[in-house]
Scaffold this active site. Structure first.
Site, mmCIF file in Angstrom:
data_model
loop_
_atom_site.group_PDB
_atom_site.id
_atom_site.type_symbol
_atom_site.label_atom_id
_atom_site.label_comp_id
_atom_site.label_asym_id
_atom_site.label_seq_id
_atom_site.Cartn_x
_atom_site.Cartn_y
_atom_site.Cartn_z
ATOM 1 N N ILE A 101 0.841 -1.197 0.000
ATOM 2 C CA ILE A 101 0.000 0.000 0.000
ATOM 3 C C ILE A 101 0.880 1.253 0.000
ATOM 4 C CG2 ILE A 101 -0.199 -0.109 2.526
ATOM 5 C CD1 ILE A 101 -3.069 1.065 2.234
ATOM 6 N N CYS A 102 0.346 2.329 -0.569
ATOM 7 C CA CYS A 102 0.946 3.667 -0.525
ATOM 8 C C CYS A 102 2.233 3.708 -1.348
ATOM 9 C CB CYS A 102 1.156 4.073 0.934
ATOM 10 S SG CYS A 102 1.568 5.804 1.207
ATOM 11 N N ALA A 103 3.374 3.963 -0.720
ATOM 12 C CA ALA A 103 4.655 3.988 -1.429
ATOM 13 C C ALA A 103 5.254 2.598 -1.569
ATOM 14 C CB ALA A 103 5.638 4.910 -0.706
ATOM 15 N N TYR A 122 0.381 5.207 -4.076
ATOM 16 C CA TYR A 122 0.265 6.627 -3.746
ATOM 17 C C TYR A 122 0.600 7.424 -5.012
ATOM 18 C CZ TYR A 122 0.475 10.817 -0.884
ATOM 19 O OH TYR A 122 0.218 12.045 -0.339
ATOM 20 N N SER A 150 -2.632 -0.900 -3.118
ATOM 21 C CA SER A 150 -3.599 0.108 -2.682
ATOM 22 C C SER A 150 -2.926 1.478 -2.645
ATOM 23 C CB SER A 150 -4.158 -0.276 -1.308
ATOM 24 O OG SER A 150 -5.241 0.552 -0.946
#
Length: 182
Positions: A101-103, A122, A150
């Site tokens: 998720i994210c980075a 992200y 995500s």
């Protein structure tokens, strides 16, 4: 019950890490958190997390899924750890799930797991990387085979619920979501 490894790196995004751990445990999934070393993990906003074990000890076990929380510099610390890429590749080769998720999807990319896949991250993390045949989709959660990605802290609940559905089915996922009163 399925088992999930959540490596916790210094500077990880605490909202993502804690949401993933909490919701999976609510679904009665065994979650093992592993620090990259023996120290408590100071997350990106200063929250201190105490991992269950170290990564060296955890990688002696078998897991059904590995989930990488994002945040900076947490994702960079995961990406630079010499144990993470081989672990991700091994799990992928065994047909097990890898999620980020994210980075942290960039860690999957550097391990070679996003080629010919659909994925998200992200904003700005994956779009400019030279990943062969990556289809970037700006959606909250993308599942492509055994790879799940995500966007960020705001999608952490949706991400964790998708992980639950993947591991133990939609009925348990719906029960966990219902108890959250969303």
């Amino acid at each position: 019950m399925p088992t999930v490894l959540v490596p916790l790196a210094q500077g990880c995004e605490e909202l993502e890490a804690v949401t993933i751990i909490d919701l999976l445990r609510r679904a009665k999934i065994t979650v093992v958190t592993a620090g990259l070393d023996e120290n408590p993990v100071k997350a990106s906003r200063g929250v201190v997390l105490i991992p269950d074990t170290t990564l060296d000890k955890a990688i002696q076990q078998d897991f059904d899924m590995i989930v990488l929380p994002g945040g900076l510099p947490g994702a960079d610390n995961l990406n630079n750890d010499p144990r993470i890429h081989p672990l991700l590749k091994k799990m992928h080769q065994q047909g097990k799930y890898t999620a980020a998720i994210c980075a942290a999807p960039k860690v999957l990319a550097h391990a070679g797991l996003l080629a010919n896949k659909s994925a998200t991250s992200y904003p700005g993390v994956l779009e400019h990387m030279n990943i062969p045949q990556l289809q970037f989709i700006a959606a909250p959660v993308i599942k492509d085979g055994s790879v799940i990605t995500s966007r960020g802290p705001g999608t952490a609940i949706d991400f964790a619920l998708e992980l639950i559905a993947t591991l133990v089915g939609s009925e348990i996922r719906d029960q966990v979501e219902s108890a959250l009163v969303r």
